[in-house]
Design a protein around this motif. Structure first.
Motif, short mmCIF file in Angstrom:
data_model
loop_
_atom_site.label_atom_id
_atom_site.label_comp_id
_atom_site.label_asym_id
_atom_site.label_seq_id
_atom_site.Cartn_x
_atom_site.Cartn_y
_atom_site.Cartn_z
N ALA A 1 0.84 -1.20 0.00
CA ALA A 1 0.00 0.00 0.00
C ALA A 1 0.87 1.25 0.00
N ALA A 2 0.48 2.25 -0.80
CA ALA A 2 1.25 3.48 -0.92
C ALA A 2 0.96 4.47 0.19
N GLY A 3 -0.07 4.23 1.00
CA GLY A 3 -0.42 5.19 2.04
C GLY A 3 -0.95 6.48 1.45
N TRP A 4 -0.39 7.60 1.90
CA TRP A 4 -0.86 8.91 1.45
C TRP A 4 -0.22 9.35 0.14
N LEU A 5 0.72 8.60 -0.39
CA LEU A 5 1.39 9.00 -1.62
C LEU A 5 0.48 8.77 -2.83
N PRO A 6 0.35 9.76 -3.71
CA PRO A 6 -0.41 9.54 -4.95
C PRO A 6 0.37 8.63 -5.88
N PRO A 7 -0.26 8.13 -6.93
CA PRO A 7 0.40 7.14 -7.79
C PRO A 7 1.74 7.58 -8.36
N VAL A 8 1.85 8.82 -8.86
CA VAL A 8 3.11 9.22 -9.50
C VAL A 8 4.25 9.26 -8.49
N LYS A 9 3.94 9.61 -7.24
CA LYS A 9 5.01 9.67 -6.24
C LYS A 9 5.28 8.29 -5.65
N ALA A 10 4.26 7.45 -5.58
CA ALA A 10 4.50 6.06 -5.19
C ALA A 10 5.43 5.39 -6.20
N ARG A 11 5.23 5.70 -7.47
CA ARG A 11 6.12 5.16 -8.50
C ARG A 11 7.55 5.63 -8.29
N LEU A 12 7.74 6.91 -7.99
CA LEU A 12 9.09 7.44 -7.79
C LEU A 12 9.75 6.83 -6.56
N LEU A 13 8.98 6.61 -5.49
CA LEU A 13 9.56 5.99 -4.31
C LEU A 13 10.00 4.56 -4.62
N LEU A 14 9.15 3.80 -5.31
CA LEU A 14 9.53 2.44 -5.68
C LEU A 14 10.75 2.45 -6.58
N TRP A 15 10.76 3.32 -7.58
CA TRP A 15 11.89 3.43 -8.50
C TRP A 15 13.17 3.78 -7.73
N SER A 16 13.09 4.75 -6.83
CA SER A 16 14.27 5.20 -6.09
C SER A 16 14.79 4.13 -5.15
N ALA A 17 13.86 3.44 -4.48
CA ALA A 17 14.28 2.38 -3.56
C ALA A 17 14.98 1.25 -4.34
N LEU A 18 14.45 0.92 -5.51
CA LEU A 18 15.10 -0.11 -6.34
C LEU A 18 16.46 0.37 -6.82
N CYS A 19 16.53 1.66 -7.17
CA CYS A 19 17.79 2.23 -7.65
C CYS A 19 18.84 2.23 -6.54
N ALA A 20 18.39 2.47 -5.30
CA ALA A 20 19.30 2.50 -4.16
C ALA A 20 19.60 1.12 -3.61
N GLY A 21 18.98 0.09 -4.19
CA GLY A 21 19.24 -1.27 -3.75
C GLY A 21 18.53 -1.67 -2.48
N GLU A 22 17.46 -0.96 -2.12
CA GLU A 22 16.75 -1.25 -0.87
C GLU A 22 15.55 -2.17 -1.14
N THR A 23 15.80 -3.27 -1.81
CA THR A 23 14.71 -4.17 -2.21
C THR A 23 14.15 -4.96 -1.04
N ASP A 24 14.91 -5.11 0.03
CA ASP A 24 14.44 -5.89 1.17
C ASP A 24 13.60 -5.07 2.15
N GLN A 25 13.50 -3.76 1.92
CA GLN A 25 12.81 -2.90 2.86
C GLN A 25 11.71 -2.09 2.20
N LEU A 26 11.18 -2.58 1.10
CA LEU A 26 10.20 -1.79 0.36
C LEU A 26 8.95 -1.51 1.19
#
Length: 338
Positions: A303-328
């Motif tokens: 669940a994205a919580g309060w984040l709208p779709p475009v910002k939820a996408r950026l958070l997922l993209w950034s977390a993947l880019c930073a290698g934080e796949t175990d803490q999504l």
């Protein structure tokens, strides 16, 4: 008497309407460099010593994550070299996304302020000069420190995490639909109505420069609709992206058939669901039918919580880019909260 030294502000220009002109009086295109943009605004030099640079000359729809993160690196270098703050100018169509992407990685106390314009410099009622002055004042205000990335527009100051473009034409296009602006520019002063602090820590950017030289994550955004049977999501999943965000009805709901597609996708990659309404969070424990928030979480979605779709996408993209796949899931729990 000792002469007061003005602070230095770095201005990075990425293009957009604020930098667009027309040679024949018809359609406008990006033409103004950062230097020309700063020189064209009367009184700007009285606020700070300006170091302007052109980082890109693009309409905002042609910006991408790599270009925005290159601007982030430039901004960090600027404050490390002594700038009291940074102003980035760009087009408004993707401004809410660029500002949030930079905010996720901005780990400096100095203010970074993003602004733009809805009307070109040649318009009789151009709003770019006033927006740039507001952004500059915001960038030098001591009260702006430790607030992360801010958006200054129409004399209002917004947090990058919550701001959205809510009108296609109005000069007051930017709003924070849920929590409102956090400050205003009034009679040459920056006034904040809420205290700073409480912002989630920046994502770790170690090795980000090297990461940007490699293929970057692919995270598409899929919006659901009446009668959605999940066909588009299945097609997207078949292209093997690194993750996907679903913009759902209401508090993050989808049809029963779409829920099955979400489950199939979540078995292969991170799937995040957000609300397409433009205001309000995803649900947590209200509904239990197939396609509800509880059902999607049970199928492995986040669940994205309060984040709208475009910002939820950026958070997922950034977390993947930073290698934080175990803490999504933990990232969305923390950063999707007020």
């Amino acid at each position: 008497m000792t002469q007061r030294t003005r602070p230095t502000v770095a201005v990075g220009a990425l293009g957009g309407t604020i930098a667009m002109t027309s040679a024949d009086g018809t359609a406008v295109v990006p033409t103004l460099t950062g230097e020309l943009l700063a020189e064209a605004v009367p009184g700007l030099e009285t606020i700070a010593d300006i170091r302007a640079e052109t980082l890109a000359m693009l309409p905002s729809g042609s910006l991408d994550e790599r270009t925005v993160l290159a601007a982030l690196a430039w901004a960090k270098d600027a404050v490390d070299a002594g700038a009291a703050g940074v102003v980035l100018t760009q087009g408004t169509d993707t401004l809410e996304e660029s500002a949030y992407l930079v905010d996720l990685f901005w780990d400096r106390p100095e203010p970074l302020v993003v602004t733009g314009a809805m009307r070109s410099p040649q318009s009789p009622s151009a709003d770019g000069p006033a927006n740039l002055i507001a952004a500059m004042r915001c960038a030098v205000a001591p009260e702006s420190r430790d607030r992360g990335v801010l958006v200054a527009f129409d004399d209002e100051i917004h947090q990058a995490r919550w701001v959205a473009k809510t009108d296609s034409m109005s000069t007051g296009a930017f709003r924070s639909p849920v929590f409102g602006p956090i400050g205003r520019c009034v009679e040459s002063q920056v006034v904040y109505g809420v205290n700073g602090g409480g912002r989630p820590p920046a994502l770790v950017a170690a090795g980000l420069a090297e990461r940007l030289q490699q293929p970057l994550p692919r995270v598409p955004l899929v919006a659901t609709h009446l009668g959605d049977r999940g066909d588009v999501l299945d097609l997207v999943a078949a292209s093997h992206p690194d993750g996907v965000v679903v913009a759902g009805f209401g508090a993050g709901h989808v049809s029963a058939a779409m829920a099955e597609a979400v489950g199939r996708a979540a078995a292969r990659m991170p799937v995040v669901f957000a609300s397409r309404t433009g205001s309000g969070p995803t649900g947590r424990a209200m509904y239990g039918y197939p396609g509800s928030e509880m059902d999607l979480v049970a199928r492995g979605a986040i669940a994205a919580g309060w984040l709208p779709p475009v910002k939820a996408r950026l958070l997922l993209w950034s977390a993947l880019c930073a290698g934080e796949t175990d803490q999504l899931r933990e990232e969305f729990t923390q950063r999707g909260a007020p």
